[in-house]
Design an enzyme around this catalytic site. Structure first.
Site, PDB file in Angstrom:
ATOM      1  N   SER A 203       0.973  -1.242   0.041  1.00  4.95           N
ATOM      2  CA  SER A 203      -0.083   0.076   0.012  1.00  4.95           C
ATOM      3  C   SER A 203       0.845   1.344  -0.032  1.00  4.95           C
ATOM      4  CB  SER A 203      -1.076  -0.277   1.314  1.00  4.95           C
ATOM      5  OG  SER A 203      -0.092  -0.118   2.349  1.00  4.95           O
ATOM      6  N   HIS A 231      -5.255  -4.419  -1.294  1.00  2.69           N
ATOM      7  CA  HIS A 231      -5.363  -3.249  -2.069  1.00  2.69           C
ATOM      8  C   HIS A 231      -5.647  -3.679  -3.489  1.00  2.69           C
ATOM      9  CE1 HIS A 231      -4.293  -0.226   0.851  1.00  2.69           C
ATOM     10  NE2 HIS A 231      -3.525  -1.236   1.161  1.00  2.69           N
ATOM     11  N   LYS A 261     -11.731  -1.318   0.528  1.00  5.62           N
ATOM     12  CA  LYS A 261     -11.024  -0.416  -0.406  1.00  5.62           C
ATOM     13  C   LYS A 261     -11.752  -0.403  -1.831  1.00  5.62           C
ATOM     14  CE  LYS A 261      -6.921  -1.441   2.400  1.00  5.62           C
ATOM     15  NZ  LYS A 261      -7.276  -0.437   3.465  1.00  5.62           N
TER      16      LYS A 261
END
Ligand code: PMP
Length: 408
Positions: A203, A231, A261
């Site tokens: 990330s 992610h 996310k």
């Protein structure tokens, strides 16, 4: 008050002097403040003022967020919002209990089926956060030895700490270092269990673990592989992650991710074989002893996953990534990463904060990332373009950097 109580030392004298600790953080440039954001809406002020054709710098009525993990912009998508509302209406705003008691609802089951399908596994299991998924899964797998990438997320590190495993940290994204670490650490018995765990997309660096080589190494030494796709999920192949993009579904034992996310909700998940999921639902303490995921989050994540799999949002995201990278590089900036996360390296932590302040003044929210999140001397601005950014938003971001660089 009795004499005894009057003589008790102050809390500061007994190791609870948090004021001094905070002051110390402040002095070292490490103090962090919560930053209120009115809305996660990603639109720039142009949405409200379509007549404006020049960026206006100074205090902006609406900021453009480049520091969110809402990569596909689905947290404000009406279909996703409606799905959250529908789940709240039909099932309730909260699960009301642990899944193993009375909190196991149809929307949880449906989401787990969808996730398993997207990840190509027999089963999936949702947790109340990605953090809880990592901590619960690593402790429940109960490996004897964990080989962990040096830049793995804090929730993996905490999972390793909470388990009794011996943890061997290998150099970041270095499959050769992993192999060597495994060769050095000869098994102490034939039934010792070894687990290799790595993020797929990192990330803060925006780079990708060499998953195929990691699997090769793990297979050589009979280790299991667990990949955290927090992610990556929703952003790559068919709305899956790097495991799907690299065709590694059969070689990765545990795929983990978050719903918070690209999937625009809240919660975490594990996708794995039937026995692994069945084991986790019995043993993972953050699953067993925690209330089930909230139904609105589960409903929202289902719809977000189906939109992510459909593809057009992903195309928009990757177009914006390319546009932003090209713009920043044309300014001569050092842009890291090979994914949708574009960190701009500054180095010094105060300079990174200063740059972030200039960007804010220009209507761009892109926070400075400092130690301990990244190593000393590698402070940076982490940019995360979104599918819903307009060309003008991207332009505004690049111009903000140009002006901010001029001020430094
Ligand atoms: N794993 C990684 C790689 C992450 O970046 C994060 C969140 N930043 C998590 C796990 C935790 O996920 P959640 O926010 O859902 O707790």
């Amino acid at each position: 008050m009795s004499d005894d109580q009057a003589e008790r030392p102050s809390s500061a004298d007994r190791g609870f002097d948090f004021k001094t600790r905070l002051d110390d953080r402040e002095e070292r440039g490490l103090r962090r403040d919560l930053t209120p954001i009115e809305s996660v809406r990603e639109r720039s002020r142009y949405a409200e003022d379509p007549g404006a054709d020049q960026p206006v710098f100074g205090k902006q009525p609406e900021m453009v967020v480049f520091g969110s993990n809402n990569y596909l912009g689905l947290a404000t998508d009406e279909r996703v919002q409606r799905a959250a509302g529908d789940a709240a209406h039909s099932i309730g705003t909260g699960a009301g209990a642990s899944r193993l008691v009375t909190g196991d609802t149809p929307v949880h089951r449906a989401l787990e089926r969808d996730l398993a399908e997207a990840k190509g596994t027999e089963r999936a299991l949702v947790f109340s956060s990605g953090y809880a998924a990592n901590v619960g899964t690593i402790t429940a797998l109960d490996p004897d030895v964990v080989f962990s990438d040096a830049y793995n997320h804090a929730s993996i590190i905490d999972g390793c700490r909470l388990s009794d495993a011996e943890t061997v940290v290998y150099d970041h994204c270095d499959a050769t270092a992993l192999s060597e670490a495994m060769a050095d650490r000869a098994p102490k018995s034939s039934d010792e269990s070894w687990l290799v765990v790595t993020d797929s997309v990192f990330s803060m660096d925006g780079d990708v673990a060499p998953l195929s080589a990691v699997c090769d190494a793990a297979e050589r030494y009979g280790a299991w592989v667990m990949v955290d796709e927090a992610h990556a999920t929703g952003v790559f192949e068919d709305g899956g992650g790097i495991v799907q993009r690299e065709g590694l579904t059969e070689r990765v034992d545990v795929q983990l991710g978050t719903l918070s996310k690209a999937l625009a909700a809240q919660g975490g998940f594990v996708a794995a074989s039937e026995p692994v999921v069945e084991h986790l639902s019995n043993v993972a303490r953050s699953f067993v002893f925690s209330t089930g995921l909230s139904p609105p989050a589960a409903g929202a994540a289902r719809t977000a996953l189906s939109i992510a799999r459909n593809g057009s949002r992903r195309t928009q995201l990757w177009d914006n990534v390319e546009r932003l990278r090209t713009g920043l590089e044309s300014l001569g900036l050092d842009v890291m990463g090979t994914t949708h996360i574009l960190p701009v390296v500054v180095g010094d932590r105060s300079e990174a904060v200063e740059l972030a302040t200039h960007l804010t003044e220009a209507g761009i929210i892109a926070p400075a990332i400092r130690p301990p999140t990244v190593p000393d001397g590698q402070s940076r601005i982490r940019l995360a373009p979104m599918a819903t950014h307009t060309e003008r938003d991207i332009e505004q971001c690049v111009t903000a950097f140009e002006r901010a660089e001029g001020k430094r």
